[in-house]
Design a protein around this motif. Structure first.
Motif, short mmCIF file in Angstrom:
data_model
loop_
_atom_site.label_atom_id
_atom_site.label_comp_id
_atom_site.label_asym_id
_atom_site.label_seq_id
_atom_site.Cartn_x
_atom_site.Cartn_y
_atom_site.Cartn_z
N THR A 121 27.88 134.33 76.90
CA THR A 121 28.80 134.45 75.77
C THR A 121 28.26 133.83 74.49
N GLY A 122 27.04 133.27 74.56
CA GLY A 122 26.46 132.67 73.37
C GLY A 122 25.86 131.31 73.68
N PRO A 123 25.09 130.75 72.74
CA PRO A 123 24.43 129.46 72.99
C PRO A 123 25.39 128.28 72.88
N VAL A 124 25.09 127.23 73.66
CA VAL A 124 25.87 125.99 73.65
C VAL A 124 24.91 124.82 73.58
N ARG A 125 25.26 123.84 72.76
CA ARG A 125 24.49 122.60 72.65
C ARG A 125 25.37 121.49 73.23
N ALA A 126 24.84 120.76 74.21
CA ALA A 126 25.59 119.70 74.86
C ALA A 126 24.73 118.44 74.96
N SER A 127 25.40 117.30 74.99
CA SER A 127 24.67 116.05 75.20
C SER A 127 24.08 116.01 76.61
N TYR A 128 24.87 116.52 77.58
CA TYR A 128 24.43 116.54 78.98
C TYR A 128 24.91 117.82 79.64
N LEU A 129 24.19 118.23 80.68
CA LEU A 129 24.58 119.38 81.48
C LEU A 129 24.69 118.95 82.93
N VAL A 130 25.74 119.39 83.62
CA VAL A 130 25.91 119.10 85.04
C VAL A 130 25.93 120.42 85.80
N ALA A 131 25.01 120.55 86.75
CA ALA A 131 24.94 121.74 87.60
C ALA A 131 25.85 121.55 88.80
N ALA A 132 26.94 122.31 88.83
CA ALA A 132 27.86 122.31 89.96
C ALA A 132 27.98 123.74 90.45
N ASP A 133 26.85 124.44 90.44
CA ASP A 133 26.85 125.88 90.68
C ASP A 133 26.35 126.26 92.07
N GLY A 134 26.55 125.38 93.05
CA GLY A 134 26.38 125.77 94.44
C GLY A 134 24.98 125.69 94.99
N GLY A 135 24.87 126.03 96.28
CA GLY A 135 23.61 125.89 96.99
C GLY A 135 22.48 126.75 96.44
N ARG A 136 22.82 127.86 95.80
CA ARG A 136 21.80 128.71 95.19
C ARG A 136 21.71 128.44 93.69
N SER A 137 21.94 127.23 93.30
CA SER A 137 22.06 126.80 91.91
C SER A 137 21.03 127.42 90.97
N THR A 138 21.53 128.13 89.98
CA THR A 138 20.66 128.67 88.93
C THR A 138 20.00 127.54 88.15
N VAL A 139 20.76 126.48 87.90
CA VAL A 139 20.23 125.36 87.11
C VAL A 139 19.11 124.67 87.88
N ARG A 140 19.34 124.39 89.14
CA ARG A 140 18.31 123.70 89.93
C ARG A 140 17.02 124.51 89.97
N ARG A 141 17.15 125.79 90.14
CA ARG A 141 15.97 126.65 90.19
C ARG A 141 15.26 126.68 88.83
N ALA A 142 16.04 126.71 87.76
CA ALA A 142 15.43 126.72 86.43
C ALA A 142 14.65 125.44 86.16
N LEU A 143 15.13 124.33 86.72
CA LEU A 143 14.44 123.04 86.55
C LEU A 143 13.25 122.88 87.49
N GLY A 144 13.16 123.74 88.51
CA GLY A 144 12.07 123.64 89.47
C GLY A 144 12.22 122.48 90.43
N ILE A 145 13.45 122.05 90.69
CA ILE A 145 13.69 120.95 91.63
C ILE A 145 13.76 121.52 93.05
#
Length: 473
Positions: free
Chosen positions: A153-177
């Protein structure tokens, strides 16, 4: 606000499951701006994480949804073992203890996950927040000052991001963890929410059948007309279609296929246990299933996820609203990753039949004695322990603790106490109480003792890095 078409917020939470919703509620009551983004168009529809352990009930009470959870849930039914269409006897699956002053919840509470999420969402809206549905994360970048996330829906700027997006986490994969783990059981499982024809199966028991093809259970879900079906497959792949679920019931139980009047939701999975290598990368945190994946045995996954949020929420609040140093956030991984590792082991042992669903599964014994925020001891407790409930005049201690503040308990002592600026710390004096003994106990906003001692010396020094100051004069 809008700045060059980039939306700004304090915390971006990705994923509106129980973890993300709980965190959003906690931040909202602290006055921390947050955006909760969920890729799906609506809340998760299934009953999957139906067991709420006593410690999580305490968390929900603090978040202001204790009454709703009590109203819409219920105790776990006693198991009933069947063989060849005959009742063979009862099987008690969970430890049940009488409530005490210190531990007001003595047994697990059943409520379908979809209902838990509905209750959390209603609370979030009461607090002025909401969920941005149909909003997917497509990319992220971070620097020393914050995170820039690309949402559908558009860009967001945040002080912090929390990945609570499940076992197939998009965020975790993007970070390479990486996420190391094991298959708890190689056999696939099916879980479904079904409705059963009136009179075909009673709702007083959790019905259990073990056949040559594998076990199947049907558990009535309190507050609904539904049963949760769970089945293990020794061979073949589960058929999650309505016809497949009905055929499965007819094959493994005394019910006929037509006794399953509705199949509301169905999914298949292979039980797995896995733990992320780390729970943080810069200004991005992993929480819930994005950080740890459990076998459903023992009902630990949802509970551990909610408690991740409860641990992280007050720390983000202290940093973003009260000027605490950013280093405080390092305690999140230091405290929660060892807990997740221990709970993973517990759920795996329960799944494999090596441990009963006893006191450990209720999570009341979880604590942070070895954590970086735990200092001192007094009476019967050490810093890092869960703060027990108990009588507090015409209230309960949990009523005193409820909210985003710290609480300084003076138990059985007349020690002179410091005065604190603002309302960050509330003071409560009480007579000696067996669950605490005597002494001074600083209760963190998440219901654990941060500091304890016989005298207040050292308390001000402990609180300063948490953004808490003494009153002038």
């Amino acid at each position: 606000m809008e700045l060059n078409n980039v939306k700004e917020t304090g915390v971006l939470i990705v994923g509106a499951g129980p973890c993300g919703l709980a965190l959003a509620c906690d931040l909202a009551r602290r006055g921390v701006p947050a955006l909760l983004a969920e890729q799906a168009p609506a809340l998760f529809p299934g009953s999957r994480g139906k067991g709420i352990q006593p410690r999580t009930r305490e968390v929900f009470d603090d978040l202001g949804i204790g009454d709703a959870v009590r109203e819409h849930g219920g105790p776990a039914p006693v198991g009933m073992v069947w063989q060849n269409g005959e009742r063979m006897g009862e099987h008690r699956m969970f430890r049940v203890a009488a409530p005490t002053d210190a531990e007001p919840y003595g047994e697990p509470w059943l409520m379908p996950q979809w209902r838990t999420q509905e209750i959390l969402l209603a609370r979030l809206r009461e607090l002025g927040g909401d969920v941005a549905f149909s909003t997917a994360l497509t990319g992220l970048a971070q620097d020393a000052d914050g995170v820039t996330a690309q949402l559908s829906t558009g860009p967001v700027r945040a002080s912090y991001l929390v990945a609570a997006d499940g076992g197939r986490s998009t965020v975790r994969r993007a970070l390479g963890i990486a996420m190391a783990g094991e298959t708890v059981d190689p056999a696939p499982m099916l879980v479904a929410d079904v409705r059963v024809a009136e009179g075909a199966l009673d709702r007083l028991n959790w019905h259990m059948m073990d056949t040559d093809a594998g076990f199947i259970t049907l558990c009535p879900l309190p507050g609904t007309a539904d049963f949760q079906l769970a089945a293990r497959f020794k061979e073949g792949e589960p058929d999650t279609s309505a016809e497949g679920v009905r055929a499965l019931v007819a094959e493994r139980t005394h019910l006929a296929a037509q006794d399953i009047t509705e199949v509301l939701w169905a999914s298949d999975f292979r039980p797995r246990a896995a733990l992320a290598d780390r729970f943080r990368e810069g200004r991005v945190f992993l929480a819930g299933d994005a950080a740890h994946v459990h076998s459903p045995a023992g009902g630990q996954g949802l509970n551990t996820s909610v408690q991740d949020a409860y641990n992280l929420g007050w720390k983000l609040g202290r940093v973003l609203r009260h000027g605490a140093p950013e280093a405080l956030l390092g305690s999140y991984e230091a405290e929660r990753r060892p807990v997740a590792a221990e709970v993973l082991g517990l759920s795996t042992r329960i799944h494999r039949g090596r441990q009963e669903r006893g006191a450990a599964a209720q999570q009341l014994g979880i604590g942070y004695r070895e954590g970086p925020l735990s200092v001192g001891s007094a009476g019967a407790l050490r810093a890092g322990d869960r703060a027990p409930d108990g009588p507090a005049g015409d209230r309960r201690l949990f009523d005193v603790f409820r909210g985003p503040h710290f609480t300084l308990l003076a138990v059985g002592t007349d020690a002179e106490l410091p005065r604190f600026a603002g309302s960050d710390v509330r003071v409560h004096r009480m007579d000696a109480y067996e669950a605490y003994g005597k002494g001074l106990f600083l209760v963190r906003p998440d219901g654990y003792l941060g500091w304890a001692g016989e005298e207040p010396g050292g308390l001000a020094e402990y609180l300063a890095p948490l953004g808490v100051a003494l009153a002038a004069g």
